[in-house]
Design an enzyme around this catalytic site. Structure first.
Site, short mmCIF file in Angstrom:
data_model
loop_
_atom_site.label_atom_id
_atom_site.label_comp_id
_atom_site.label_asym_id
_atom_site.label_seq_id
_atom_site.Cartn_x
_atom_site.Cartn_y
_atom_site.Cartn_z
N CYS A 110 18.63 13.08 -16.93
CA CYS A 110 17.66 13.12 -18.01
C CYS A 110 16.26 12.96 -17.42
O CYS A 110 16.07 12.13 -16.53
CB CYS A 110 17.96 11.99 -18.99
SG CYS A 110 16.84 11.90 -20.39
N HIS A 153 23.03 16.77 -25.86
CA HIS A 153 22.18 15.81 -25.14
C HIS A 153 20.80 15.73 -25.82
O HIS A 153 20.28 14.63 -26.08
CB HIS A 153 22.04 16.25 -23.68
CG HIS A 153 21.17 15.39 -22.84
ND1 HIS A 153 21.66 14.63 -21.79
CD2 HIS A 153 19.83 15.16 -22.85
CE1 HIS A 153 20.66 13.99 -21.22
NE2 HIS A 153 19.53 14.30 -21.84
N GLU A 154 20.20 16.90 -26.09
CA GLU A 154 18.84 16.91 -26.69
C GLU A 154 18.86 16.41 -28.13
O GLU A 154 17.96 15.69 -28.55
CB GLU A 154 18.22 18.30 -26.59
CG GLU A 154 18.03 18.82 -25.17
CD GLU A 154 17.36 17.84 -24.22
OE1 GLU A 154 16.51 17.05 -24.65
OE2 GLU A 154 17.71 17.85 -23.02
N HIS A 157 18.81 12.77 -28.35
CA HIS A 157 17.46 12.18 -28.22
C HIS A 157 16.78 12.04 -29.58
O HIS A 157 16.00 11.10 -29.79
CB HIS A 157 16.56 13.05 -27.32
CG HIS A 157 16.71 12.77 -25.87
ND1 HIS A 157 16.54 11.52 -25.32
CD2 HIS A 157 17.01 13.59 -24.83
CE1 HIS A 157 16.72 11.58 -24.01
NE2 HIS A 157 17.02 12.82 -23.68
#
Length: 184
Positions: A110, A153-154, A157
């Site tokens: 990351c 993953h994004e 966030h």
């Protein structure tokens, strides 16, 4: 142009907040932010530009990583067949997912995490994502493999979740039962 100094690091409170939806149509400021996220990811993959400006290479970036707690992500990567996935999306949402899991054998990294945190990150093997493009069009993407992992993953966030939250703390390399191991 975004630089590494614009990317906040692990421990910053914004990374643990749930980001808010972007009002549609987006403001000029929000459009510029989303464009800059995609520009960073593309620039970071260009060896000349990344070395000139000291950019760490990345395949995705979310607005909270530049201290903007709004639901925007940018992804620029090729899958294992060489197909390009280049998207800048407002308000992306996973609308369906497989029961089957997948993980990257090499683990995940990351841009907001300077340390290497080893371990398998269990993700859904296949997902369907809806979002709104820079051009204002709603898209529905069916994803698997690396693109599916990157989108998860994004989107994490945007929900204040870091990739290492998914790693088994007692046994980081414990095989994930029935999961597809993806080489990168």
């Amino acid at each position: 142009m975004l630089m590494m100094d614009d990317i906040i690091r692990d421990g910053h409170p914004t990374l643990r907040k749930t980001a808010v939806d972007v009002a549609m149509p987006p403001s000029e400021e929000d459009r510029k932010i989303l464009e800059s996220l995609l520009e960073y990811v593309k620039n970071s993959q260009n060896p000349e530009v990344s070395s000139q400006y000291g950019l760490r290479p990345g395949i995705g970036l979310a607005a909270p990583q530049i201290n903007v707690s709004k639901r925007m992500i940018a992804i620029h990567l090729h899958d294992d067949k060489g197909n390009l996935y280049s998207y800048a999306l407002y308000n992306p949402k996973i609308v369906s997912h497989s029961v089957e899991k997948a993980y990257l054998v090499s683990g995940e990294g990351c841009l907001s995490v300077d340390d290497d945190i080893p371990g398998y990150v269990g993700r859904f093997a296949r997902i369907t994502v809806k979002g709104i493009t820079l051009e204002g069009e709603e898209v529905k993407l069916r994803l698997k493999g690396l693109p599916a992992i990157c989108f998860q993953h994004e989107i994490d966030h945007l929900n204040g979740i870091m990739f290492y939250d998914h790693i088994n703390k007692q046994d980081p390399f414990k095989p994930i039962e029935g999961a597809i191991a993806i080489e990168r």
